[in-house]
Design a protein around this motif. Structure first.
Motif, PDB file in Angstrom:
ATOM      1  N   GLU A 131       0.807  -1.217   0.000  1.00 58.64           N
ATOM      2  CA  GLU A 131       0.000   0.000   0.000  1.00 58.64           C
ATOM      3  C   GLU A 131       0.845   1.274   0.000  1.00 58.64           C
ATOM      4  O   GLU A 131       0.533   2.237  -0.691  1.00 58.64           O
ATOM      5  CB  GLU A 131      -0.920  -0.027   1.220  1.00 58.64           C
ATOM      6  CG  GLU A 131      -2.048   0.957   1.161  1.00 58.64           C
ATOM      7  CD  GLU A 131      -3.014   0.740   2.311  1.00 58.64           C
ATOM      8  OE1 GLU A 131      -3.207   1.701   3.079  1.00 58.64           O
ATOM      9  OE2 GLU A 131      -3.559  -0.366   2.432  1.00 58.64           O
ATOM     10  N   GLU A 132       1.915   1.289   0.792  1.00 59.72           N
ATOM     11  CA  GLU A 132       2.757   2.484   0.858  1.00 59.72           C
ATOM     12  C   GLU A 132       3.450   2.740  -0.481  1.00 59.72           C
ATOM     13  O   GLU A 132       3.546   3.876  -0.929  1.00 59.72           O
ATOM     14  CB  GLU A 132       3.791   2.348   1.980  1.00 59.72           C
ATOM     15  CG  GLU A 132       4.638   3.576   2.183  1.00 59.72           C
ATOM     16  CD  GLU A 132       3.891   4.827   2.634  1.00 59.72           C
ATOM     17  OE1 GLU A 132       4.482   5.923   2.539  1.00 59.72           O
ATOM     18  OE2 GLU A 132       2.738   4.745   3.083  1.00 59.72           O
ATOM     19  N   ALA A 133       3.916   1.688  -1.126  1.00 55.40           N
ATOM     20  CA  ALA A 133       4.543   1.835  -2.443  1.00 55.40           C
ATOM     21  C   ALA A 133       3.532   2.358  -3.461  1.00 55.40           C
ATOM     22  O   ALA A 133       3.857   3.222  -4.279  1.00 55.40           O
ATOM     23  CB  ALA A 133       5.134   0.508  -2.911  1.00 55.40           C
ATOM     24  N   ALA A 134       2.312   1.853  -3.394  1.00 54.67           N
ATOM     25  CA  ALA A 134       1.265   2.310  -4.314  1.00 54.67           C
ATOM     26  C   ALA A 134       0.927   3.775  -4.063  1.00 54.67           C
ATOM     27  O   ALA A 134       0.703   4.542  -5.010  1.00 54.67           O
ATOM     28  CB  ALA A 134       0.016   1.443  -4.161  1.00 54.67           C
ATOM     29  N   ARG A 135       0.938   4.177  -2.805  1.00 51.05           N
ATOM     30  CA  ARG A 135       0.655   5.577  -2.461  1.00 51.05           C
ATOM     31  C   ARG A 135       1.762   6.487  -2.999  1.00 51.05           C
ATOM     32  O   ARG A 135       1.493   7.542  -3.573  1.00 51.05           O
ATOM     33  CB  ARG A 135       0.523   5.717  -0.947  1.00 51.05           C
ATOM     34  CG  ARG A 135       0.039   7.076  -0.485  1.00 51.05           C
ATOM     35  CD  ARG A 135      -0.303   7.047   0.999  1.00 51.05           C
ATOM     36  NE  ARG A 135       0.859   7.179   1.845  1.00 51.05           N
ATOM     37  CZ  ARG A 135       1.291   8.340   2.332  1.00 51.05           C
ATOM     38  NH1 ARG A 135       0.639   9.440   2.081  1.00 51.05           N
ATOM     39  NH2 ARG A 135       2.351   8.377   3.092  1.00 51.05           N
ATOM     40  N   MET A 136       3.011   6.047  -2.864  1.00 55.98           N
ATOM     41  CA  MET A 136       4.133   6.841  -3.376  1.00 55.98           C
ATOM     42  C   MET A 136       4.051   6.942  -4.895  1.00 55.98           C
ATOM     43  O   MET A 136       4.220   8.019  -5.471  1.00 55.98           O
ATOM     44  CB  MET A 136       5.459   6.224  -2.941  1.00 55.98           C
ATOM     45  CG  MET A 136       6.666   7.040  -3.340  1.00 55.98           C
ATOM     46  SD  MET A 136       8.163   6.316  -2.630  1.00 55.98           S
ATOM     47  CE  MET A 136       9.368   7.550  -3.114  1.00 55.98           C
ATOM     48  N   ARG A 137       3.786   5.834  -5.543  1.00 59.47           N
ATOM     49  CA  ARG A 137       3.665   5.798  -7.011  1.00 59.47           C
ATOM     50  C   ARG A 137       2.556   6.739  -7.495  1.00 59.47           C
ATOM     51  O   ARG A 137       2.716   7.471  -8.471  1.00 59.47           O
ATOM     52  CB  ARG A 137       3.398   4.354  -7.444  1.00 59.47           C
ATOM     53  CG  ARG A 137       3.013   4.164  -8.866  1.00 59.47           C
ATOM     54  CD  ARG A 137       4.164   4.357  -9.769  1.00 59.47           C
ATOM     55  NE  ARG A 137       3.663   4.191 -11.135  1.00 59.47           N
ATOM     56  CZ  ARG A 137       4.416   4.139 -12.162  1.00 59.47           C
ATOM     57  NH1 ARG A 137       5.701   4.219 -12.033  1.00 59.47           N
ATOM     58  NH2 ARG A 137       3.915   4.014 -13.360  1.00 59.47           N
ATOM     59  N   SER A 138       1.448   6.727  -6.791  1.00 59.70           N
ATOM     60  CA  SER A 138       0.319   7.581  -7.150  1.00 59.70           C
ATOM     61  C   SER A 138       0.698   9.067  -7.056  1.00 59.70           C
ATOM     62  O   SER A 138       0.352   9.862  -7.930  1.00 59.70           O
ATOM     63  CB  SER A 138      -0.868   7.271  -6.244  1.00 59.70           C
ATOM     64  OG  SER A 138      -1.916   8.173  -6.477  1.00 59.70           O
ATOM     65  N   ARG A 139       1.420   9.421  -5.998  1.00 65.47           N
ATOM     66  CA  ARG A 139       1.849  10.822  -5.839  1.00 65.47           C
ATOM     67  C   ARG A 139       2.838  11.201  -6.944  1.00 65.47           C
ATOM     68  O   ARG A 139       2.765  12.296  -7.497  1.00 65.47           O
ATOM     69  CB  ARG A 139       2.473  11.055  -4.467  1.00 65.47           C
ATOM     70  CG  ARG A 139       1.503  10.878  -3.312  1.00 65.47           C
ATOM     71  CD  ARG A 139       0.322  11.790  -3.395  1.00 65.47           C
ATOM     72  NE  ARG A 139       0.698  13.121  -2.914  1.00 65.47           N
ATOM     73  CZ  ARG A 139      -0.098  14.164  -2.953  1.00 65.47           C
ATOM     74  NH1 ARG A 139      -1.314  14.059  -3.456  1.00 65.47           N
ATOM     75  NH2 ARG A 139       0.300  15.327  -2.502  1.00 65.47           N
TER      76      ARG A 139
END
Length: 155
Positions: A131-139
Motif C-alpha cells: 500500500e505504501e509503495a502504491a501511495r508513493m507511485r500515485s503521488r
C-alpha cells in the motif's frame, strides 16, 4: 516566502532546463505541505559519486540513480540559515541510461528521480511494495502528470 531549491550541478544534464526542475521541486514541496522557507539541495553528479554515497551511508557498494538524505531534525541553524528538508543526489549517467531503456526523455527521467527523492524526504517509502509503495507511485504520477500530461512510464 517560497522554498529555496539549490541545484549543485557537477554534471550538466544535456538538453534539460534546470529552471523547469526547480519549478517541479517547488510544486512537489508545496503539494506535500512543506512549509515555505524550507530549503532543498539537489546534486546532479556521476555514478561514482552515487556509489560512494550509497556505500558510505547505506553499506551498498553499487551505484544507484537517486539518493535522498533527510536533514537531521536536531541540526541547529546558523544565523541567516533556513531550515532544510535535506539533500538529493541524482546520477546523470544513470538517468540517461534509464531514459533510453524506458523510451522517454532525459528530462522526464530527471523529473521522475527528483520527484521520487523529494517524496522520500517527505516520508514516503516503497520498500517491500504494498500500500505504501502504491501511495508513493500515485503521488509521483500526480506530480509528473502535471508536467507531461500523463503518468510516469516504467517506474
Amino acid at each position: 516566502m517560497a522554498h529555496t531549491i539549490d541545484f549543485v550541478v557537477e554534471i550538466e544534464p544535456e538538453g534539460v532546463d534546470i529552471d523547469t526542475l526547480e519549478e517541479l521541486a517547488g510544486r512537489v514541496l508545496a503539494g506535500e505541505g512543506v512549509a515555505d522557507g524550507v530549503a532543498l539541495t539537489v546534486l546532479t553528479t556521476d555514478d561514482e559519486t552515487l556509489q560512494d554515497l550509497n556505500n558510505r551511508f547505506l553499506g551498498i557498494d553499487a551505484p544507484t540513480d537517486v539518493l535522498a538524505f533527510p536533514e537531521a531534525a536536531e541540526a541547529p541553524l546558523g544565523e541567516g540559515e533556513r531550515p532544510s528538508l535535506g539533500e538529493i543526489a541524482i546520477s546523470v549517467p544513470t538517468a540517461v541510461r534509464q531514459a533510453s531503456e524506458l523510451g522517454h526523455s532525459i528530462a522526464d527521467e530527471l523529473a521522475h528521480l527528483l520527484t521520487h527523492g523529494i517524496l522520500h524526504l517527505c516520508g514516503y517509502e516503497h520498500e517491500g511494495g504494498g500500500e505504501e509503495a502504491a501511495r508513493m507511485r500515485s503521488r509521483e504520477e500526480q506530480y509528473l502528470g502535471d508536467i507531461r500530461g500523463h503518468g510516469v512510464q516504467g517506474h
